[in-house]
Design a protein around this motif. Structure first.
Motif, PDB file in Angstrom:
ATOM      1  N   GLU A   1       0.803  -1.221   0.000  1.00 46.27           N
ATOM      2  CA  GLU A   1       0.000   0.000   0.000  1.00 46.27           C
ATOM      3  C   GLU A   1       0.837   1.273   0.000  1.00 46.27           C
ATOM      4  O   GLU A   1       0.437   2.279  -0.608  1.00 46.27           O
ATOM      5  CB  GLU A   1      -0.913   0.025   1.230  1.00 46.27           C
ATOM      6  CG  GLU A   1      -2.037  -0.982   1.204  1.00 46.27           C
ATOM      7  CD  GLU A   1      -2.917  -0.886   2.446  1.00 46.27           C
ATOM      8  OE1 GLU A   1      -3.122   0.242   2.938  1.00 46.27           O
ATOM      9  OE2 GLU A   1      -3.377  -1.931   2.916  1.00 46.27           O
ATOM     10  N   LEU A   2       1.969   1.272   0.687  1.00 43.55           N
ATOM     11  CA  LEU A   2       2.642   2.525   1.004  1.00 43.55           C
ATOM     12  C   LEU A   2       3.908   2.813   0.197  1.00 43.55           C
ATOM     13  O   LEU A   2       4.433   3.929   0.283  1.00 43.55           O
ATOM     14  CB  LEU A   2       2.973   2.559   2.498  1.00 43.55           C
ATOM     15  CG  LEU A   2       1.753   2.554   3.437  1.00 43.55           C
ATOM     16  CD1 LEU A   2       2.195   2.469   4.888  1.00 43.55           C
ATOM     17  CD2 LEU A   2       0.882   3.776   3.210  1.00 43.55           C
ATOM     18  N   ARG A   3       4.397   1.853  -0.568  1.00 43.06           N
ATOM     19  CA  ARG A   3       5.623   2.112  -1.332  1.00 43.06           C
ATOM     20  C   ARG A   3       5.464   3.292  -2.272  1.00 43.06           C
ATOM     21  O   ARG A   3       6.407   4.066  -2.480  1.00 43.06           O
ATOM     22  CB  ARG A   3       6.039   0.866  -2.124  1.00 43.06           C
ATOM     23  CG  ARG A   3       6.660  -0.215  -1.260  1.00 43.06           C
ATOM     24  CD  ARG A   3       6.968  -1.468  -2.050  1.00 43.06           C
ATOM     25  NE  ARG A   3       8.068  -1.273  -2.983  1.00 43.06           N
ATOM     26  CZ  ARG A   3       8.436  -2.176  -3.902  1.00 43.06           C
ATOM     27  NH1 ARG A   3       7.776  -3.323  -3.988  1.00 43.06           N
ATOM     28  NH2 ARG A   3       9.444  -1.934  -4.709  1.00 43.06           N
ATOM     29  N   ARG A   4       4.288   3.465  -2.849  1.00 42.33           N
ATOM     30  CA  ARG A   4       4.055   4.566  -3.807  1.00 42.33           C
ATOM     31  C   ARG A   4       4.158   5.935  -3.144  1.00 42.33           C
ATOM     32  O   ARG A   4       4.267   6.956  -3.827  1.00 42.33           O
ATOM     33  CB  ARG A   4       2.697   4.402  -4.475  1.00 42.33           C
ATOM     34  CG  ARG A   4       1.500   4.665  -3.586  1.00 42.33           C
ATOM     35  CD  ARG A   4       0.218   4.152  -4.179  1.00 42.33           C
ATOM     36  NE  ARG A   4       0.201   2.701  -4.208  1.00 42.33           N
ATOM     37  CZ  ARG A   4      -0.789   1.983  -4.721  1.00 42.33           C
ATOM     38  NH1 ARG A   4      -1.837   2.589  -5.267  1.00 42.33           N
ATOM     39  NH2 ARG A   4      -0.740   0.669  -4.703  1.00 42.33           N
ATOM     40  N   TYR A   5       4.100   5.949  -1.804  1.00 39.88           N
ATOM     41  CA  TYR A   5       4.236   7.206  -1.063  1.00 39.88           C
ATOM     42  C   TYR A   5       5.629   7.356  -0.453  1.00 39.88           C
ATOM     43  O   TYR A   5       5.833   8.162   0.450  1.00 39.88           O
ATOM     44  CB  TYR A   5       3.183   7.261   0.050  1.00 39.88           C
ATOM     45  CG  TYR A   5       1.766   7.215  -0.458  1.00 39.88           C
ATOM     46  CD1 TYR A   5       1.165   8.340  -1.015  1.00 39.88           C
ATOM     47  CD2 TYR A   5       1.039   6.026  -0.413  1.00 39.88           C
ATOM     48  CE1 TYR A   5      -0.137   8.294  -1.497  1.00 39.88           C
ATOM     49  CE2 TYR A   5      -0.268   5.964  -0.890  1.00 39.88           C
ATOM     50  CZ  TYR A   5      -0.846   7.098  -1.430  1.00 39.88           C
ATOM     51  OH  TYR A   5      -2.139   7.042  -1.909  1.00 39.88           O
ATOM     52  N   ASN A   6       6.573   6.563  -0.952  1.00 40.77           N
ATOM     53  CA  ASN A   6       7.951   6.596  -0.463  1.00 40.77           C
ATOM     54  C   ASN A   6       8.047   6.222   1.020  1.00 40.77           C
ATOM     55  O   ASN A   6       8.890   6.740   1.751  1.00 40.77           O
ATOM     56  CB  ASN A   6       8.586   7.977  -0.690  1.00 40.77           C
ATOM     57  CG  ASN A   6       8.626   8.352  -2.153  1.00 40.77           C
ATOM     58  OD1 ASN A   6       9.200   7.635  -2.979  1.00 40.77           O
ATOM     59  ND2 ASN A   6       8.002   9.470  -2.491  1.00 40.77           N
ATOM     60  N   VAL A   7       7.184   5.312   1.425  1.00 41.01           N
ATOM     61  CA  VAL A   7       7.189   4.829   2.800  1.00 41.01           C
ATOM     62  C   VAL A   7       7.781   3.425   2.816  1.00 41.01           C
ATOM     63  O   VAL A   7       7.322   2.533   2.095  1.00 41.01           O
ATOM     64  CB  VAL A   7       5.768   4.814   3.397  1.00 41.01           C
ATOM     65  CG1 VAL A   7       5.789   4.235   4.817  1.00 41.01           C
ATOM     66  CG2 VAL A   7       5.181   6.219   3.401  1.00 41.01           C
ATOM     67  N   ARG A   8       8.797   3.247   3.635  1.00 38.36           N
ATOM     68  CA  ARG A   8       9.446   1.947   3.773  1.00 38.36           C
ATOM     69  C   ARG A   8       8.855   1.237   4.997  1.00 38.36           C
ATOM     70  O   ARG A   8       8.858   1.793   6.098  1.00 38.36           O
ATOM     71  CB  ARG A   8      10.955   2.117   3.955  1.00 38.36           C
ATOM     72  CG  ARG A   8      11.604   2.952   2.857  1.00 38.36           C
ATOM     73  CD  ARG A   8      13.115   2.969   2.945  1.00 38.36           C
ATOM     74  NE  ARG A   8      13.605   3.511   4.214  1.00 38.36           N
ATOM     75  CZ  ARG A   8      14.904   3.595   4.535  1.00 38.36           C
ATOM     76  NH1 ARG A   8      15.829   3.156   3.690  1.00 38.36           N
ATOM     77  NH2 ARG A   8      15.276   4.102   5.688  1.00 38.36           N
ATOM     78  N   VAL A   9       8.343   0.033   4.789  1.00 42.67           N
ATOM     79  CA  VAL A   9       7.788  -0.769   5.881  1.00 42.67           C
ATOM     80  C   VAL A   9       8.646  -2.020   6.021  1.00 42.67           C
ATOM     81  O   VAL A   9       8.766  -2.803   5.081  1.00 42.67           O
ATOM     82  CB  VAL A   9       6.320  -1.155   5.625  1.00 42.67           C
ATOM     83  CG1 VAL A   9       5.752  -1.892   6.845  1.00 42.67           C
ATOM     84  CG2 VAL A   9       5.477   0.076   5.318  1.00 42.67           C
ATOM     85  N   MET A  10       9.232  -2.186   7.206  1.00 41.15           N
ATOM     86  CA  MET A  10      10.213  -3.247   7.412  1.00 41.15           C
ATOM     87  C   MET A  10       9.843  -4.106   8.610  1.00 41.15           C
ATOM     88  O   MET A  10       9.283  -3.608   9.590  1.00 41.15           O
ATOM     89  CB  MET A  10      11.605  -2.625   7.626  1.00 41.15           C
ATOM     90  CG  MET A  10      12.100  -1.861   6.404  1.00 41.15           C
ATOM     91  SD  MET A  10      13.539  -0.798   6.747  1.00 41.15           S
ATOM     92  CE  MET A  10      12.717   0.743   7.168  1.00 41.15           C
ATOM     93  N   LEU A  11      10.168  -5.374   8.532  1.00 37.36           N
ATOM     94  CA  LEU A  11       9.910  -6.315   9.617  1.00 37.36           C
ATOM     95  C   LEU A  11      11.235  -6.874  10.116  1.00 37.36           C
ATOM     96  O   LEU A  11      12.056  -7.342   9.324  1.00 37.36           O
ATOM     97  CB  LEU A  11       9.022  -7.461   9.129  1.00 37.36           C
ATOM     98  CG  LEU A  11       8.640  -8.526  10.159  1.00 37.36           C
ATOM     99  CD1 LEU A  11       7.672  -7.951  11.195  1.00 37.36           C
ATOM    100  CD2 LEU A  11       8.006  -9.737   9.474  1.00 37.36           C
ATOM    101  N   VAL A  12      11.438  -6.834  11.438  1.00 40.91           N
ATOM    102  CA  VAL A  12      12.620  -7.431  12.053  1.00 40.91           C
ATOM    103  C   VAL A  12      12.160  -8.583  12.934  1.00 40.91           C
ATOM    104  O   VAL A  12      11.344  -8.396  13.834  1.00 40.91           O
ATOM    105  CB  VAL A  12      13.407  -6.398  12.883  1.00 40.91           C
ATOM    106  CG1 VAL A  12      14.586  -7.070  13.590  1.00 40.91           C
ATOM    107  CG2 VAL A  12      13.893  -5.257  11.997  1.00 40.91           C
ATOM    108  N   ASN A  13      12.684  -9.779  12.658  1.00 45.86           N
ATOM    109  CA  ASN A  13      12.314 -10.985  13.396  1.00 45.86           C
ATOM    110  C   ASN A  13      13.465 -11.428  14.296  1.00 45.86           C
ATOM    111  O   ASN A  13      14.409 -12.066  13.833  1.00 45.86           O
ATOM    112  CB  ASN A  13      12.000 -12.137  12.433  1.00 45.86           C
ATOM    113  CG  ASN A  13      10.804 -11.874  11.564  1.00 45.86           C
ATOM    114  OD1 ASN A  13       9.785 -11.382  12.034  1.00 45.86           O
ATOM    115  ND2 ASN A  13      10.910 -12.204  10.278  1.00 45.86           N
TER     116      ASN A  13
END
Length: 233
Positions: free
Chosen positions: A166-178
């Motif tokens: 959803e958010l990549r087009r708004y230059n938003v990076r969403v990351m998961l750390v496990n």
């Protein structure tokens, strides 16, 4: 991104991974606010760190609203949300109750989602932002007694992937750390952090992974990062 003068909000920042991450990011020039449910503990941690304290429970929608109001009033801009607050326990399948699921999911799933929803509104207006969700290796492989906790982290992993789309087009990076097992107070009835063990991860290793992921140039991001102890045996 550059950490110097970045405005960062960390949930569950009074101890463990949240505290270590706040300490490392502040040491690299970031402005950090931490949330915690216990007012006294939150203010003490914030004083020790040089962070902004916000007493709030991510499972409470009104606290979520107030958190963002206070943060934006103080800083005017949000660069990073770190969804770190999390709870859990182990319980056999034949002992589970609906209340057990609701208790864990309200923090690990619903709380994280509501925090991200508020952040996403800000980030879309800014056309920029970062969300880091603290997951678990339990999301990748369940374990005995892990029906609730493992499934809550699997839900967070799935939500992370949805938010990326959803958010990549708004230059938003969403990351998961496990992280795999870390010697924090997680799961401890007395909420006291465990002593370091040479064959277990510390909060500092996870903080380093978070910092490293953030510092990549904004043109790229690491969608998912898993951190294991080198030799846990």
């Amino acid at each position: 991104m550059k950490l110097e003068n970045a405005n960062i909000l960390i949930t569950g920042g009074t101890m463990g991974i949240g505290y270590a991450t706040a300490k490392l990011l502040i040491g690299n020039g970031a402005n950090v606010a931490i949330t915690g449910r216990d007012e006294k503990r939150t203010h003490k941690a914030a004083r020790d760190l040089g962070a902004m304290p916000i007493t709030a429970d991510v499972a409470n929608p009104e606290d979520v609203k107030r958190t963002f109001h206070l943060f934006m009033e103080e800083y005017g801009r949000l660069d990073v949300l770190i969804n770190n607050a999390g709870i859990g326990f182990s319980k056999a399948i034949d002992q589970l109750t609906l209340d057990d699921f609701e208790h864990i999911y309200r923090v690990n799933v619903f709380g994280a989602a509501m925090m991200a929803a508020k952040a996403a509104k800000i980030f879309k207006k800014q056309n920029y932002g970062n969300i880091i969700n603290i997951g678990s290796t339990a999301a990748l492989k369940g374990y005995e007694g892990g029906s609730i906790y493992a499934s809550s982290k699997a839900a967070l992993r799935s939500m992370t992937q949805s938010w990326q789309a959803e958010l990549r087009r708004y230059n938003v990076r969403v990351m998961l750390v496990n992280p795999s097992e870390v010697t924090t107070a997680f799961g401890q009835p007395d909420r006291q952090e465990r002593d370091d063990q040479p064959n277990k991860l510390r909060s500092e290793e996870i903080a380093w992974a978070i910092k490293s992921a953030l510092q990549m140039d904004n043109r790229g991001f690491v969608p998912e990062l898993t951190v294991w102890a080198t030799n846990p045996f």
